[in-house]
Motif scaffolding. Structure first.
Motif, PDB file in Angstrom:
ATOM      1  N   LEU A  67       1.188  -0.900   0.108  1.00 19.49           N
ATOM      2  CA  LEU A  67       0.593  -0.359   0.107  1.00 19.49           C
ATOM      3  C   LEU A  67       0.976   0.976   0.218  1.00 19.49           C
ATOM      4  N   GLY A  68       2.223   1.248   0.716  1.00 18.16           N
ATOM      5  CA  GLY A  68       2.806   2.452   0.317  1.00 18.16           C
ATOM      6  C   GLY A  68       3.102   3.774   1.338  1.00 18.16           C
ATOM      7  N   ASP A  69       2.865   4.571   1.026  1.00 15.63           N
ATOM      8  CA  ASP A  69       2.701   5.486   2.703  1.00 15.63           C
ATOM      9  C   ASP A  69       1.538   5.296   3.532  1.00 15.63           C
ATOM     10  N   LEU A  70       1.400   4.855   4.760  1.00 13.84           N
ATOM     11  CA  LEU A  70       0.388   4.662   5.094  1.00 13.84           C
ATOM     12  C   LEU A  70       0.016   6.170   6.541  1.00 13.84           C
ATOM     13  N   GLY A  71       1.550   6.346   6.275  1.00 10.48           N
ATOM     14  CA  GLY A  71       1.569   6.877   8.357  1.00 10.48           C
ATOM     15  C   GLY A  71       1.581   6.398   9.565  1.00 10.48           C
ATOM     16  N   ASP A  72       1.904   6.573  10.504  1.00  8.63           N
ATOM     17  CA  ASP A  72       2.206   5.406  11.560  1.00  8.63           C
ATOM     18  C   ASP A  72       0.884   5.201  12.206  1.00  8.63           C
ATOM     19  N   THR A  73      -0.322   6.077  12.051  1.00  7.86           N
ATOM     20  CA  THR A  73      -1.926   5.546  12.438  1.00  7.86           C
ATOM     21  C   THR A  73      -2.084   3.833  11.152  1.00  7.86           C
ATOM     22  N   GLY A  74      -1.748   4.332   9.913  1.00 10.61           N
ATOM     23  CA  GLY A  74      -2.277   3.565   8.926  1.00 10.61           C
ATOM     24  C   GLY A  74      -1.333   1.683   9.198  1.00 10.61           C
ATOM     25  N   ARG A  75      -0.417   2.887   9.398  1.00  9.57           N
ATOM     26  CA  ARG A  75       0.603   0.679   9.862  1.00  9.57           C
ATOM     27  C   ARG A  75      -0.018   0.074  11.143  1.00  9.57           C
ATOM     28  N   ASN A  76      -0.407   1.050  12.002  1.00 13.50           N
ATOM     29  CA  ASN A  76      -1.223  -0.087  13.014  1.00 13.50           C
ATOM     30  C   ASN A  76      -2.744  -0.056  13.235  1.00 13.50           C
ATOM     31  N   LEU A  77      -3.100   0.219  12.459  1.00 15.75           N
ATOM     32  CA  LEU A  77      -4.341  -0.108  12.254  1.00 15.75           C
ATOM     33  C   LEU A  77      -4.153  -2.250  11.100  1.00 15.75           C
ATOM     34  N   VAL A  78      -3.462  -1.642  10.210  1.00 19.54           N
ATOM     35  CA  VAL A  78      -2.930  -3.181   9.544  1.00 19.54           C
ATOM     36  C   VAL A  78      -2.747  -3.844  10.299  1.00 19.54           C
ATOM     37  N   ARG A  79      -1.663  -3.244  11.615  1.00 24.42           N
ATOM     38  CA  ARG A  79      -1.010  -4.116  12.216  1.00 24.42           C
ATOM     39  C   ARG A  79      -2.330  -4.871  13.282  1.00 24.42           C
ATOM     40  N   VAL A  80      -3.075  -4.114  13.831  1.00 25.11           N
ATOM     41  CA  VAL A  80      -4.218  -4.739  14.723  1.00 25.11           C
ATOM     42  C   VAL A  80      -5.045  -5.066  13.863  1.00 25.11           C
ATOM     43  N   LEU A  81      -5.399  -5.071  13.030  1.00 26.65           N
ATOM     44  CA  LEU A  81      -6.741  -5.866  11.798  1.00 26.65           C
ATOM     45  C   LEU A  81      -5.522  -7.716  12.057  1.00 26.65           C
ATOM     46  N   ALA A  82      -4.325  -7.273  11.469  1.00 28.68           N
ATOM     47  CA  ALA A  82      -3.303  -8.442  10.959  1.00 28.68           C
ATOM     48  C   ALA A  82      -3.056  -9.429  12.280  1.00 28.68           C
ATOM     49  N   GLU A  83      -2.807  -9.024  13.497  1.00 28.12           N
ATOM     50  CA  GLU A  83      -2.680  -9.654  14.710  1.00 28.12           C
ATOM     51  C   GLU A  83      -3.876 -10.118  15.949  1.00 28.12           C
ATOM     52  N   ASN A  84      -5.468  -9.634  15.022  1.00 23.97           N
ATOM     53  CA  ASN A  84      -6.090 -10.360  15.756  1.00 23.97           C
ATOM     54  C   ASN A  84      -7.122 -11.222  13.894  1.00 23.97           C
ATOM     55  N   ARG A  85      -6.387 -11.516  13.001  1.00 26.05           N
ATOM     56  CA  ARG A  85      -6.970 -12.217  11.845  1.00 26.05           C
ATOM     57  C   ARG A  85      -7.830 -11.617  11.344  1.00 26.05           C
ATOM     58  N   ARG A  86      -8.386 -10.420  11.448  1.00 26.87           N
ATOM     59  CA  ARG A  86      -9.229  -9.356  10.886  1.00 26.87           C
ATOM     60  C   ARG A  86      -8.683  -8.587   9.063  1.00 26.87           C
ATOM     61  N   LEU A  87      -7.892  -9.034   8.515  1.00 23.16           N
ATOM     62  CA  LEU A  87      -7.381  -7.979   7.995  1.00 23.16           C
ATOM     63  C   LEU A  87      -8.422  -8.332   7.105  1.00 23.16           C
ATOM     64  N   ARG A  88      -9.824  -9.813   6.805  1.00 28.87           N
ATOM     65  CA  ARG A  88     -10.595  -9.621   5.643  1.00 28.87           C
ATOM     66  C   ARG A  88     -12.203  -8.862   6.222  1.00 28.87           C
ATOM     67  N   LEU A  89     -11.868  -7.778   6.944  1.00 33.85           N
ATOM     68  CA  LEU A  89     -12.877  -7.415   6.696  1.00 33.85           C
ATOM     69  C   LEU A  89     -13.065  -5.950   6.667  1.00 33.85           C
ATOM     70  N   ALA A  90     -11.808  -5.330   6.116  1.00 36.11           N
ATOM     71  CA  ALA A  90     -11.022  -4.301   5.680  1.00 36.11           C
ATOM     72  C   ALA A  90     -11.994  -4.099   4.727  1.00 36.11           C
ATOM     73  N   PRO A  91     -12.739  -4.768   3.477  1.00 29.14           N
ATOM     74  CA  PRO A  91     -13.983  -4.409   2.922  1.00 29.14           C
ATOM     75  C   PRO A  91     -15.172  -3.451   3.140  1.00 29.14           C
ATOM     76  N   GLU A  92     -15.779  -4.802   4.476  1.00 26.89           N
ATOM     77  CA  GLU A  92     -17.128  -4.290   5.711  1.00 26.89           C
ATOM     78  C   GLU A  92     -15.826  -2.597   5.850  1.00 26.89           C
ATOM     79  N   LEU A  93     -15.586  -3.132   6.840  1.00 25.64           N
ATOM     80  CA  LEU A  93     -14.613  -1.942   7.601  1.00 25.64           C
ATOM     81  C   LEU A  93     -14.386  -0.373   6.312  1.00 25.64           C
ATOM     82  N   ALA A  94     -14.326  -0.400   5.738  1.00 28.16           N
ATOM     83  CA  ALA A  94     -14.071   0.669   4.518  1.00 28.16           C
ATOM     84  C   ALA A  94     -15.551   0.986   4.172  1.00 28.16           C
TER      85      ALA A  94
END
Length: 178
Positions: A67-94
């Motif tokens: 994704l490129g430059d997400l900023g610190d908060t964007g990276r943290n969001l991805v990290r939290v979603l990945a740690e909780n195995r919730r990356l698949r929720l990204a379309p619904e989150l959006a």
């Protein structure tokens, strides 16, 4: 679908609160979340999301790099979603984030499904009438569904107005049967 929405809602609210009242920041988050949603639906990445050998850290690094430059908060969001195995929720989150943003900005996304393509003047009249009825700005999206036979169906939030010939025939048939 409701379960995915329920799971995505806290993340969307958190992102919305991070964005604050700044319209430009809200737009940046919209773009980030849309890009994340598109990325996790990519077949090659989708295979890795639930793979037990792929760690949350590896997923985070892969997504952030893609994704490129997400900023610190964007990276943290991805990290939290990945740690909780919730990356698949990204379309619904959006999607939920966009609902929160639209509500805060006094905008309603309206979908008009018509039997034939609508002319610009027709779209403008419908938009004006809906703006007056709903008391909000209207973002109009239209598409054609020839199975409606004639007329249109309007979806605005929780409101549906069925002015299609198919809908009228269905209601008439139901009334005659009962």
């Amino acid at each position: 679908m409701a379960e995915r929405s329920t799971l995505a809602r806290p993340y969307a609210r958190a992102v919305f609160e991070l964005a604050g009242a700044d319209t430009a920041e809200r737009q940046r988050w919209s773009q980030r979340l849309q890009a994340l949603a598109e990325l996790v639906e990519h077949p090659e990445l989708a295979q890795l999301l639930d793979h037990p050998a792929v760690t949350p850290q590896q997923l985070t690094e892969l997504v952030v790099e893609a994704l490129g430059d997400l900023g610190d908060t964007g990276r943290n969001l991805v990290r939290v979603l990945a740690e909780n195995r919730r990356l698949r929720l990204a379309p619904e989150l959006a999607r939920v984030y966009e609902e929160l943003r639209a509500e805060a900005e006094g905008v309603v996304d309206v979908e008009i499904v018509a039997a034939q393509p609508l002319e610009e003047a027709q779209q403008q009249r419908l938009s004006d009438a809906l703006r007056q009825r709903l008391g909000k700005e209207i973002r109009l999206h239209s598409r054609v569904d020839e199975s409606l036979i004639g007329g249109a169906v309007i979806h605005a939030g929780d409101t549906t107005i069925d002015g299609s010939v198919r809908g009228q025939l269905t209601r008439l048939s139901s009334a005659l049967v009962h």
